[in-house]
Write an enzyme that holds these catalytic residues in place. Structure first.
Site, short mmCIF file in Angstrom:
data_model
loop_
_atom_site.label_atom_id
_atom_site.label_comp_id
_atom_site.label_asym_id
_atom_site.label_seq_id
_atom_site.Cartn_x
_atom_site.Cartn_y
_atom_site.Cartn_z
CB SER A 204 -0.94 0.01 1.20
OG SER A 204 -0.22 -0.15 2.40
CG HIS A 232 -3.64 -0.77 -2.19
ND1 HIS A 232 -4.02 0.55 -2.27
CD2 HIS A 232 -3.55 -1.05 -0.87
CE1 HIS A 232 -4.13 1.04 -1.04
NE2 HIS A 232 -3.85 0.09 -0.18
CE LYS A 263 -7.45 0.79 0.34
NZ LYS A 263 -7.42 1.71 1.44
#
Ligand SMILES: Cc1ncc(COP(=O)(O)O)c(C=O)c1O
Length: 419
Positions: A204, A232, A263
């Site tokens: 991250s 991610h 995200k």
């Protein structure tokens, strides 16, 4: 300054201790002065108020900033079709579920979403949690019992560490992406013990990928299970945004795939995907699933719509990859140290906390929104300016960012000598 980890727990300031015979629970709050010190220096970077949507440009203090600090990789939080689906769910089901999934908080759209997520990542079943954080704490605490081992990369997210602490299993950390260290650490554990290896798919802060081929091979040899935190990676890597395991063609070798909606998937919430029997166990034992209110209807509907947009508009993946490549190449050519980034997360190594915050402030003055990353998230002498691009950035925006970053690089001595 170890700003984020500061827990000024004990000694009271001498004057105070003398003034009061008895200590108070809140003494630590009075002794916590780091945030005030940064504010006094004009270098406090947190809790900035964004007065607009999460777009490539955001409004801060009435001023437009170019956003290079968002995790909305596919630029979906402002997509009209997604907002419309969220609004329709809000109208139909109301603003909240008023209970946990276990009791009164399960809607048809929760179940539909779980089916779609399992299909996306190639697993038999999935379970949706209120947040990604709760997904990791719940899954790890539920699956790992005392006497069992959790082996994690040193850069793993805080929620996995909290899950380990709750599990009362034994935590073992290996150096970041260091496969020799992982092999060594596994070799020291009792052969017959149960073991779970956990890694981020895309890290991250540094934006580098895990070495999944090696991790899964070592896990097989050690009889360990593998979990990938793909917060991610989902929406970013792999065919159709299926994530890191699919990117490496190793879905069958990964036992648990975790993702978050905060995200690429344009909302809030998290999920775990695995074999049916594992999901069934978690559904009946993971405490955040049992005892925390279920994801709100608008969020769930937004994620369903986001998955459809990912299918309908696959060009977003290509734009994201192209934008990440353009920014990283531009930074490398300028002479920045961008580490091993291989994703839309591109860090700039900025040295100690003070230089990092001065760079952050300078960039904000230049109209660029970025995030500083300080210890303990990174080593104290390797603080980062974390940049992240999205599919929505234009070339003109990224070129403007590179101009501002070049200025910052020269002013703060961040550029390597070019040979
Ligand atoms: C790697 C990683 N895992 C888990 C989480 C937690 O996800 P959420 O924000 O959905 O709670 C985050 C978010 O910061 C993350 O970066």
């Amino acid at each position: 300054m170890d700003f984020m980890s500061s827990h000024p727990s004990t000694p009271l300031a001498p004057g105070r201790a003398a003034a009061s015979a008895r200590s108070s629970l809140f003494d630590k709050c009075g002794a916590f002065t780091r945030a005030d010190e940064l504010k006094a220096l004009g270098l406090y970077p947190y809790q900035r108020v964004i007065e607009s949507g999460q777009d490539t440009e955001v409004l801060v203090n009435g001023r437009k900033l170019l956003m290079l600090g968002s995790n909305s990789y596919l630029e979906l939080t402002t997509h009209p079709a997604i907002k419309a689906r969220a609004a329709a769910a809000l109208q139909r089901y109301g603003s909240g579920c008023a209970g946990s999934r276990f009791l009164n908080g399960t809607l048809p759209i929760h179940l539909e979403l779980e089916r779609r997520l399992a299909a996306l990542v190639g697993k038999e079943a999935a379970l949706v949690f209120p947040t990604g954080f709760q997904t990791n704490t719940g899954v790890v605490a539920s699956l790992v019992h005392p006497g069992e081992f959790v082996i994690v990369d040193k850069y793993i997210h805080a929620c996995v560490l909290d899950g380990c602490a709750l599990s009362q299993g034994t935590l073992v950390r290996y150096n970041h992406n260091d496969m020799l260290d992982l092999e060594d650490k596994l070799g020291r554990l009792p052969e017959a013990a149960n073991k779970l290896i956990i890694t981020d798919g895309v890290f991250s802060m540094e934006g580098d990928l895990c070495d999944l081929p090696r991790i899964t091979a070592l896990a097989r040899a050690a009889g360990a299970q593998v979990m990938v935190d793909d917060a991610h990676g989902i929406g970013v890597l792999g065919p159709g945004g299926a994530g890191t395991a699919a990117h490496f063609g190793l879905t069958g070798q990964v036992d648990l795939i975790m993702g978050t909606f905060s995200k690429s998937l344009a909302a809030i919430g998290g999920f775990i995907a695995a074999d049916e029997r594992v999901i069934n166990y978690l559904m009946h034992t993971a405490r955040p699933f049992l005892f925390s209110a279920s994801a709100a209807p608008a969020s769930v509907a937004a994620v369903l719509a986001a998955l459809e947009v990912m299918e309908r508009e696959p060009e977003r993946f290509e734009r994201l990859r192209e934008n990440a490549r353009f920014l990283k190449e531009g930074l490398d050519q300028l002479g920045f140290d961008t580490g091993r980034s291989a994703s839309p997360i591109i860090p700039i190594v900025a040295g100690d906390w003070e230089r990092c915050l001065r760079v952050w402030k300078f960039l904000q003055e230049q109209g660029i929104f970025v995030n500083p990353v300080l210890a303990p998230a990174v080593p104290a002498n390797r603080c980062l300016i974390r940049l992240s691009v999205t599919a929505g950035h234009t070339r003109a925006q990224l070129a403007r960012a590179l101009d501002a970053l070049a200025l910052a690089g020269r002013r703060f001595g961040l550029l390597r000598e070019r040979t």
